[in-house]
Design an enzyme around this catalytic site. Sequence first.
Site, PDB file in Angstrom:
ATOM      1  N   HIS A 183       0.836  -1.191   0.000  1.00  0.00           N
ATOM      2  CA  HIS A 183       0.000   0.000   0.000  1.00  0.00           C
ATOM      3  C   HIS A 183       0.882   1.255   0.000  1.00  0.00           C
ATOM      4  O   HIS A 183       1.783   1.368   0.831  1.00  0.00           O
ATOM      5  CB  HIS A 183      -0.890   0.039   1.247  1.00  0.00           C
ATOM      6  N   TYR A 201       3.257   2.400  13.593  1.00  0.00           N
ATOM      7  CA  TYR A 201       3.675   3.417  12.619  1.00  0.00           C
ATOM      8  C   TYR A 201       3.049   4.773  12.931  1.00  0.00           C
ATOM      9  O   TYR A 201       1.877   4.892  13.237  1.00  0.00           O
ATOM     10  CB  TYR A 201       3.362   2.980  11.180  1.00  0.00           C
TER      11      TYR A 201
END
Length: 474
Positions: free
Chosen positions: A73, A136
Site C-alpha cells: 500500500h 507506525y
Amino acid sequence: MTLEFGRSLSSQETPIPGLLIFDLPVHGDARGWFKENWQREKMTAREVGLPDFGPVQNNVSFNDAVGTTRGIHAEPWDKFVSVATGRIFGAWVDLREGDSFGAVFTAEIDPSRAIYVPRGVGNSYQTLAENTAYSYLVNDHWSPDATYTFLNLRDETVAIDWPIPLDEVEISEKDRNHPRLSEVLPMLPKKILVTGANGQLGRALRAELGDHAWIEYASRADLDISSADLSTARRWRDYSTIINAAGFTKVDEAETPAGRRAAWSENAHAVSSLSRIASENGITLVHVSSDYVFDGTKSGAYTEADPVSPLGVYAQTKAAGDVAASASTSRHFIIRTSWVIGDGANFVATMASLARRGVDPRVVNDQTGRLTFTTEIAAAIRFLLDSEAPSGIYNVTGSGDAVSWCDVAREVFRLTGHDPDRVTGVSTEEYFSSATAPVAPRPGNSVLDLSRAEAQGVMSPDWRESLRSYLRAI
C-alpha cells in the site's frame, strides 16, 4: 534473529530515494528492554537525518500468527515504521512517478530497527514471530478523498523474495487482487499551488514550471485567498508548496478608502491565512514582496536584514505580508524584488510604444533602482525550491548599475532605434504635480543587495542585457 542491545542511533539510505532505515538504541537487562521509539530532537538532527515530518497519529497493527502478510500500500503521507514486539520482513516498492518507479528494498525489522517511508512508497510486511506489534507514525489522517496506490504482493516484476511463500500465509482478499506493476497508476508528487496565475508573474511561473497534473494555477476566480473559508477550500495536506504571486498592486489606488481595504485584505490578511495553512500542513510558502517595504532613504543597497520602513498604504500592507509570511513555522521564502517587468502592460512596453508613435515622454529621474523581469523571478523561485535553500528573505532583482526610471526610458528609446534625448527627466514631485487623485509616496532608493541570493546560486542577469532580450521578443 536476536534483539541487539546498545546500537547507536543512526540512519542509512536505501536504493529508494528518501526511504531511510534506522538503528535504534535499545537498553535491556533481565527485566526486559526500553527504547525511545520516536524522539524528534535527536532523530531530526543533521547527523541522523530523519525529516521533521510532523506526525499526527500513531497506529498499531497486532498480528497473532507467523506469516501474516499485508500490503503493498502506498498512501499520500509519510510514515515512521517500527516494531514494538516481534519481528517482520518488510518490503517497500517505490510507486511514485519518476525514475525510481518500481525500485525495491527489503529488510528485517525488530524493536532495534525502524524505517522512514516517504509518501508514495508502497509498504508491506510479513510477520516472522507470533504476537508481533507493528507500529507506525503518520503525518496525516485517513481521508476517503485522498489518493492511494497499490501493488500486488505477487508482482513478477519487483519479484519480492518472501521468507514464507505467499501460498502458505494469511492475506486479505483485497490485497490478493491489487494490480501488477504494469497496471499501477504512479502516485503523483504533492501539489504545488500558484496563486495569481493570470498576472504577469503567474504567467512567468507557468512558463517556468510547466503544465503538470500536480501544479495548480489559480486565479482569483478559482481561489480567493482573502476568503474566510480559505482553510477549508482545499485538502491542504495534498500540497507541498504554495507560491503566492497574487496581491493588490495598484499603489496609488491603495491610498483611497476602498483601495486601502482591498490592499490590506490581499497583501496582509490573505498572507497571514496562507502562512497559518502552511504551518498546519507542512507546506513550503513562497511569498513575493517588494522594494516598497523600505522608505528609500538608505545611501546604499538594502539587504535582507535591514528593518522595514514603509511609506504609503501599499508599502505598509506589503511589509505586513512579509511579517505574516515569516511567521510560518514551515519552510518559507520571501522574495523581495523591484521594478518588475513582465508579459503585458508595463513601463518598458509603454516607453517602446511612445518611441514608436513619436511621443516624447517626461519620466521621473529621482527614483533609483534596477529592472527585474518576471522570467528571472520565476527562475529564482524554482531554483530556491529545487536546491532546498535555507528559509528566509531573498532579494531578487536584475544586477548591474543602478539607474533612474528616466535612464531606463532612454535606454528603451536607444535600443529601439530612437533618440534617447526625446525623454525628459523630471522630479517625482513635478511629475505628480497636476494629479487630482491620491498619489502614494515612492521610495527614492529601490536598490536591493543581491549577495545572499547569489551565494545560494541564484543567477542575477544584468538588467540591460535582459532589457535588450525583452525588447527583441516584443
